[in-house]
Write an enzyme that holds these catalytic residues in place. Structure first.
Site, mmCIF file in Angstrom:
data_model
loop_
_atom_site.group_PDB
_atom_site.id
_atom_site.type_symbol
_atom_site.label_atom_id
_atom_site.label_comp_id
_atom_site.label_asym_id
_atom_site.label_seq_id
_atom_site.Cartn_x
_atom_site.Cartn_y
_atom_site.Cartn_z
ATOM 1 C CB THR A 1 -88.276 47.409 42.549
ATOM 2 O OG1 THR A 1 -89.343 46.942 41.720
ATOM 3 C CG2 THR A 1 -87.968 46.394 43.634
ATOM 4 C CG ASN B 1 -99.898 47.866 40.545
ATOM 5 O OD1 ASN B 1 -100.073 48.290 41.688
ATOM 6 N ND2 ASN B 1 -99.637 46.598 40.305
ATOM 7 C CD GLN C 1 -98.527 51.560 37.013
ATOM 8 O OE1 GLN C 1 -98.881 52.229 36.043
ATOM 9 N NE2 GLN C 1 -97.849 50.430 36.888
ATOM 10 C CB THR D 1 -71.062 54.681 37.510
ATOM 11 O OG1 THR D 1 -69.791 54.555 38.146
ATOM 12 C CG2 THR D 1 -70.936 55.536 36.265
ATOM 13 C CB CYS E 1 -94.236 40.374 39.312
ATOM 14 S SG CYS E 1 -95.274 41.344 40.374
HETATM 15 C C1 LIG Z 1 -97.236 50.677 41.674
HETATM 16 C C2 LIG Z 1 -95.901 50.113 41.299
HETATM 17 N N1 LIG Z 1 -94.871 50.248 42.140
HETATM 18 C C3 LIG Z 1 -93.655 49.775 41.853
HETATM 19 C C4 LIG Z 1 -93.406 49.103 40.671
HETATM 20 C C5 LIG Z 1 -92.032 48.596 40.391
HETATM 21 O O1 LIG Z 1 -91.383 49.418 39.456
HETATM 22 P P1 LIG Z 1 -90.131 48.901 38.613
HETATM 23 O O2 LIG Z 1 -90.667 47.927 37.602
HETATM 24 O O3 LIG Z 1 -89.555 50.129 37.968
HETATM 25 O O4 LIG Z 1 -89.184 48.273 39.561
HETATM 26 C C6 LIG Z 1 -94.455 48.910 39.774
HETATM 27 C C7 LIG Z 1 -94.255 48.128 38.533
HETATM 28 O O5 LIG Z 1 -95.143 47.426 38.096
HETATM 29 C C8 LIG Z 1 -95.734 49.441 40.082
HETATM 30 O O6 LIG Z 1 -96.770 49.311 39.252
#
Ligand SMILES: Cc1ncc(COP(=O)(O)O)c(C=O)c1O
Length: 387
Positions: free
Chosen positions: A73, A148, A176, A234, A323
């Protein structure tokens, strides 16, 4: 004790024992702040440096082009928000993760224009659509490498070529894809590429963003000059060491072209379930896909109900993005592929990890058909459709 089989590795993966062992000394024995100039700091700084080299080797870039982040993210946000200013135009797709989609929405709220290119019935972006969406004020293209929910691999090399020709920055969310397919940032021709530790058997809360040399990003966090002033704070040393180790473990079989164990298990899930369950099918079947993911629809059932019923029997799968679980909305990815909302809601994702075994696949392919049959028996709608 009930047997538990975990086929939701696109949500998160267990930390590999070797990764855990590599991290262990960095919690208490080697605890220094990597910015400190004394022995303790030098020790952890060196460990961060080694991890940076391992991650760079996985992506085919220089270690100085790796910025450690807190995960996918943050990498997506940094890549997307780090460039665009009000009045700029950004191109993305309708099937991106919300880390990208909501970053783009934020850009729209500050006066950027965003084009969301569609996908076809297999879940593929047409590079021609990306080319046609270009405008004189286009600043950035952000198209994911692997989806994903379906595992569909996007034509990122073609898109990279289009971006280079048009002199537009190109970011790809490879969260992914990392560890599942070979990644070479030069071949892709991207300027930015994000990965996340917990999708590749490193811990949650660590990730990396490849930033091509010479690319100047506006940082999101203000503070010290960590990560060459691209990401203040950090360093998460144990997490970074874990990500480095996971990158090393992932790289060797990719280099040797050993992707077959995973895709064989995935193919067996598809073949057996499609043979044993009527009115089922694979979403995105016609497209190139990562070897660990399959997304299957079972007409006449609610995906959520199936996920719960399977969980009660010990099999963990998912309706798609973690999510969005619990939301009644059908998946934005599957509806973008043209699935009717009912079929999108009747779809579930099986995603494998390195720890999974052929025996676990047997367990799943026996359990799923009986569970679907039981749910369909309870569904007056399905019986009506069939008679
Ligand atoms: C394609 C994709 N991008 C971004 C993310 C977000 O990653 P993170 O959970 O490390 O913030 C995910 C998590 O499901 C994902 O599948």
């Amino acid at each position: 004790m009930m047997r538990r089989v975990y086929f939701d590795n696109n949500a998160t993966t267990p930390v590999r024992p070797e990764v855990f062992e590599a991290m262990r000394p960095y919690f208490s024995e080697h605890f220094g702040n990597a910015s400190s100039i004394h022995h303790h700091g030098q020790e952890t700084r060196a460990a961060v440096g080694r991890a940076r080299e391992s991650v760079a080797a996985l992506l085919g870039c220089r270690s100085s082009e790796i910025v450690f982040t807190s995960g996918g993210t943050e990498g997506d946000n940094l890549a997307i928000l780090g460039f665009a200013k009000p009045g700029d135009h950004v191109i993305t797709s309708t099937i991106e993760h919300h880390a990208v989609l909501n970053s783009c929405k934020h850009l729209q709220s500050i006066g950027c224009e965003v084009t969301y290119v569609p996908v076809d019935g297999c879940g593929l972006v047409d590079p021609g659509d990306v080319r046609r969406a270009l405008r004189p004020n286009t600043k950035l293209i952000s198209i994911m490498m692997a989806n994903n929910e379906t595992g569909v691999l996007q034509p990122v090399e073609a898109i990279g070529g289009i971006a280079a020709e048009a002199d537009v920055y190109f970011h790809t969310d490879a969260v992914q894809a990392a560890g599942k397919v070979l990644i070479d940032v030069t071949r892709i021709g991207c300027d930015l590429l994000s990965i996340s530790g917990h999708k590749m058997h490193a811990p949650q809360g660590v990730g990396a963003l490849y930033v091509r040399k010479g690319t100047v990003l506006q940082p999101m966090l203000y503070g010290g000059s960590h990560e060459r002033s691209r990401r203040a704070g950090t360093e998460n040393v144990p997490g970074i060491v874990g990500l480095g180790k996971a990158a090393e473990i992932a790289k060797a079989p990719l280099d040797r072209g050993e992707l077959s164990r995973m895709s064989e298990m995935r193919d067996r899930i598809e073949q057996k379930i499609l043979a044993d369950v009527e009115a089922s099918g694979v979403n995105g079947a016609g497209a190139p896909r990562v070897p660990n993911t399959t997304n299957i629809y079972f007409d006449g059932i609610e995906g959520e109900a199936l996920v719960i019923a399977l969980d009660l029997k010990g099999l963990a799968v998912s309706t798609g993005a973690a999510c969005s679980s619990g939301a009644i909305e059908p998946s934005h990815v599957l509806t973008a592929m043209g699935l009717p909302p009912k079929r999108a809601r009747a779809s579930i994702r099986f995603s494998l990890g390195k720890q999974n075994t052929a025996e676990e696949v047997d367990f799943a392919v026996n359990l799923v058909p009986q569970t679907v049959a039981r749910l369909r028996e309870l569904s007056p709608v399905y019986r009506r459709v069939q008679t």
